[in-house]
Write a protein that holds these residues in place. Sequence first.
Motif, PDB file in Angstrom:
ATOM      1  N   GLY A 112     -42.345  23.852  51.919  1.00  0.00           N
ATOM      2  CA  GLY A 112     -41.524  23.525  50.917  1.00  0.00           C
ATOM      3  C   GLY A 112     -40.723  24.692  49.718  1.00  0.00           C
ATOM      4  O   GLY A 112     -41.107  24.424  48.559  1.00  0.00           O
ATOM      5  N   VAL A 113     -41.892  25.352  50.257  1.00  0.00           N
ATOM      6  CA  VAL A 113     -41.304  26.702  49.400  1.00  0.00           C
ATOM      7  C   VAL A 113     -40.032  27.108  48.608  1.00  0.00           C
ATOM      8  O   VAL A 113     -39.350  27.595  50.588  1.00  0.00           O
ATOM      9  CB  VAL A 113     -42.626  28.076  49.790  1.00  0.00           C
ATOM     10  CG1 VAL A 113     -42.194  29.063  49.185  1.00  0.00           C
ATOM     11  CG2 VAL A 113     -43.861  27.664  49.830  1.00  0.00           C
ATOM     12  N   PRO A 114     -39.384  27.478  48.361  1.00  0.00           N
ATOM     13  CA  PRO A 114     -38.232  27.354  48.234  1.00  0.00           C
ATOM     14  C   PRO A 114     -37.539  29.114  48.216  1.00  0.00           C
ATOM     15  O   PRO A 114     -38.621  29.827  48.061  1.00  0.00           O
ATOM     16  CB  PRO A 114     -38.011  27.332  46.486  1.00  0.00           C
ATOM     17  CG  PRO A 114     -38.794  26.265  46.163  1.00  0.00           C
ATOM     18  CD  PRO A 114     -39.985  27.022  46.470  1.00  0.00           C
ATOM     19  N   GLN A 115     -36.343  29.181  49.005  1.00  0.00           N
ATOM     20  CA  GLN A 115     -36.300  30.122  49.005  1.00  0.00           C
ATOM     21  C   GLN A 115     -35.460  31.256  47.463  1.00  0.00           C
ATOM     22  O   GLN A 115     -35.809  32.192  48.336  1.00  0.00           O
ATOM     23  CB  GLN A 115     -34.897  29.901  49.701  1.00  0.00           C
ATOM     24  CG  GLN A 115     -33.467  31.123  50.322  1.00  0.00           C
ATOM     25  CD  GLN A 115     -34.848  32.273  51.255  1.00  0.00           C
ATOM     26  OE1 GLN A 115     -35.397  31.569  51.713  1.00  0.00           O
ATOM     27  NE2 GLN A 115     -34.301  33.188  50.933  1.00  0.00           N
TER      28      GLN A 115
ATOM     29  N   LEU B 171     -38.891  32.646  47.759  1.00  0.00           N
ATOM     30  CA  LEU B 171     -39.004  33.912  47.937  1.00  0.00           C
ATOM     31  C   LEU B 171     -37.972  35.080  47.999  1.00  0.00           C
ATOM     32  O   LEU B 171     -39.070  35.942  48.195  1.00  0.00           O
ATOM     33  CB  LEU B 171     -38.959  33.113  50.135  1.00  0.00           C
ATOM     34  CG  LEU B 171     -39.989  32.203  50.467  1.00  0.00           C
ATOM     35  CD1 LEU B 171     -39.090  31.390  51.346  1.00  0.00           C
ATOM     36  CD2 LEU B 171     -41.690  33.280  50.250  1.00  0.00           C
TER      37      LEU B 171
ATOM     38  N   ASP C 140     -46.313  28.117  44.971  1.00  0.00           N
ATOM     39  CA  ASP C 140     -45.082  27.480  45.805  1.00  0.00           C
ATOM     40  C   ASP C 140     -46.116  26.635  46.343  1.00  0.00           C
ATOM     41  O   ASP C 140     -45.886  24.882  47.259  1.00  0.00           O
ATOM     42  CB  ASP C 140     -44.227  27.711  45.664  1.00  0.00           C
ATOM     43  CG  ASP C 140     -43.477  27.819  44.771  1.00  0.00           C
ATOM     44  OD1 ASP C 140     -43.322  27.536  43.485  1.00  0.00           O
ATOM     45  OD2 ASP C 140     -42.269  28.552  44.413  1.00  0.00           O
TER      46      ASP C 140
ATOM     47  N   LYS D  29     -43.230  28.645  55.751  1.00  0.00           N
ATOM     48  CA  LYS D  29     -43.866  27.875  54.329  1.00  0.00           C
ATOM     49  C   LYS D  29     -42.836  27.730  53.779  1.00  0.00           C
ATOM     50  O   LYS D  29     -43.452  26.276  52.819  1.00  0.00           O
ATOM     51  CB  LYS D  29     -43.917  29.475  53.204  1.00  0.00           C
ATOM     52  CG  LYS D  29     -45.814  30.179  53.842  1.00  0.00           C
ATOM     53  CD  LYS D  29     -44.977  31.828  53.545  1.00  0.00           C
ATOM     54  CE  LYS D  29     -46.646  32.150  53.858  1.00  0.00           C
ATOM     55  NZ  LYS D  29     -46.472  32.925  54.530  1.00  0.00           N
ATOM     56  N   GLN D  30     -41.804  26.735  54.254  1.00  0.00           N
ATOM     57  CA  GLN D  30     -40.754  26.630  53.923  1.00  0.00           C
ATOM     58  C   GLN D  30     -40.866  24.829  54.506  1.00  0.00           C
ATOM     59  O   GLN D  30     -40.681  23.792  53.859  1.00  0.00           O
ATOM     60  CB  GLN D  30     -39.435  27.141  53.676  1.00  0.00           C
ATOM     61  CG  GLN D  30     -38.402  28.403  53.433  1.00  0.00           C
ATOM     62  CD  GLN D  30     -37.875  29.092  54.155  1.00  0.00           C
ATOM     63  OE1 GLN D  30     -37.939  29.720  54.911  1.00  0.00           O
ATOM     64  NE2 GLN D  30     -37.092  29.465  53.306  1.00  0.00           N
ATOM     65  N   ARG D  31     -40.734  24.990  56.285  1.00  0.00           N
ATOM     66  CA  ARG D  31     -40.604  23.602  56.966  1.00  0.00           C
ATOM     67  C   ARG D  31     -42.405  23.498  56.246  1.00  0.00           C
ATOM     68  O   ARG D  31     -41.726  21.716  56.373  1.00  0.00           O
ATOM     69  CB  ARG D  31     -40.986  23.831  58.114  1.00  0.00           C
ATOM     70  CG  ARG D  31     -40.731  22.589  58.727  1.00  0.00           C
ATOM     71  CD  ARG D  31     -40.613  22.546  60.193  1.00  0.00           C
ATOM     72  NE  ARG D  31     -41.363  24.383  60.814  1.00  0.00           N
ATOM     73  CZ  ARG D  31     -42.101  25.346  61.418  1.00  0.00           C
ATOM     74  NH1 ARG D  31     -40.451  26.036  60.908  1.00  0.00           N
ATOM     75  NH2 ARG D  31     -42.832  25.846  61.830  1.00  0.00           N
TER      76      ARG D  31
ATOM     77  N   VAL E 243     -42.541  32.873  57.174  1.00  0.00           N
ATOM     78  CA  VAL E 243     -42.349  32.775  56.246  1.00  0.00           C
ATOM     79  C   VAL E 243     -41.383  31.262  56.387  1.00  0.00           C
ATOM     80  O   VAL E 243     -41.214  30.229  55.595  1.00  0.00           O
ATOM     81  CB  VAL E 243     -40.744  33.638  55.537  1.00  0.00           C
ATOM     82  CG1 VAL E 243     -39.813  32.732  54.793  1.00  0.00           C
ATOM     83  CG2 VAL E 243     -40.717  34.805  55.318  1.00  0.00           C
ATOM     84  N   GLN E 244     -40.744  30.700  57.669  1.00  0.00           N
ATOM     85  CA  GLN E 244     -39.933  29.591  57.887  1.00  0.00           C
ATOM     86  C   GLN E 244     -41.209  29.136  58.244  1.00  0.00           C
ATOM     87  O   GLN E 244     -40.811  27.370  57.451  1.00  0.00           O
ATOM     88  CB  GLN E 244     -39.610  28.973  59.649  1.00  0.00           C
ATOM     89  CG  GLN E 244     -38.700  30.523  59.398  1.00  0.00           C
ATOM     90  CD  GLN E 244     -38.987  31.876  59.931  1.00  0.00           C
ATOM     91  OE1 GLN E 244     -40.401  32.088  59.356  1.00  0.00           O
ATOM     92  NE2 GLN E 244     -37.903  32.665  59.713  1.00  0.00           N
TER      93      GLN E 244
END
Length: 170
Positions: free
Chosen positions: A60-63, A66, A79, A55-57, A52-53
């Motif tokens: 830029g997949v927004p919280q 998720l 995303d 994907k975000q880092r 998950v981290q």
Amino acid sequence: MNAIERVAAFMHENELTLVTAESCTAGLIAATLADIPGAGKLLDCAFVVYSVQAKQRCLGVPQSTLAAHNLTSEAVARDMALGAARKSPANVAVANTGVTDATDDRIPSGTQCYAWVFKIGKADARPVVYTATRRFSGDRNRIRQASAEFALKGVMEHFLALRDATGRPR
């Protein structure tokens, strides 16, 4: 000529370059394309974002995405693909996220979610996004291979649909 060789030839003919954003396939989409001679002209880069981290880092997949959707969802794949498209000069992005095993009671084993992003036309034009969910059967590696092949075949399928809808995109 096998299906992936046809996809590669199609990409060459239509000047398509690819960036991948891969979770469940862990780089297999890019590796499957890279098996074809001349793939260096087709593949810009691949993001393997298993956690998950990541994907975000990395993408830029927004919280909020998720929190609202399961990791195995078209929304997360969308995303991921949009994030990869922003970070690459490639004109096509494909993303995959899914499960191969019975790790989630709510999602059947073999469920795979995809998104394809096409950056066609003017530099400031909005990208065109397609999404899909498929379920494959077999063991872990068979599901991952089928998923990678489906993702690559989707590049050709969706580009043809886009071209048919709008005329020859460039």
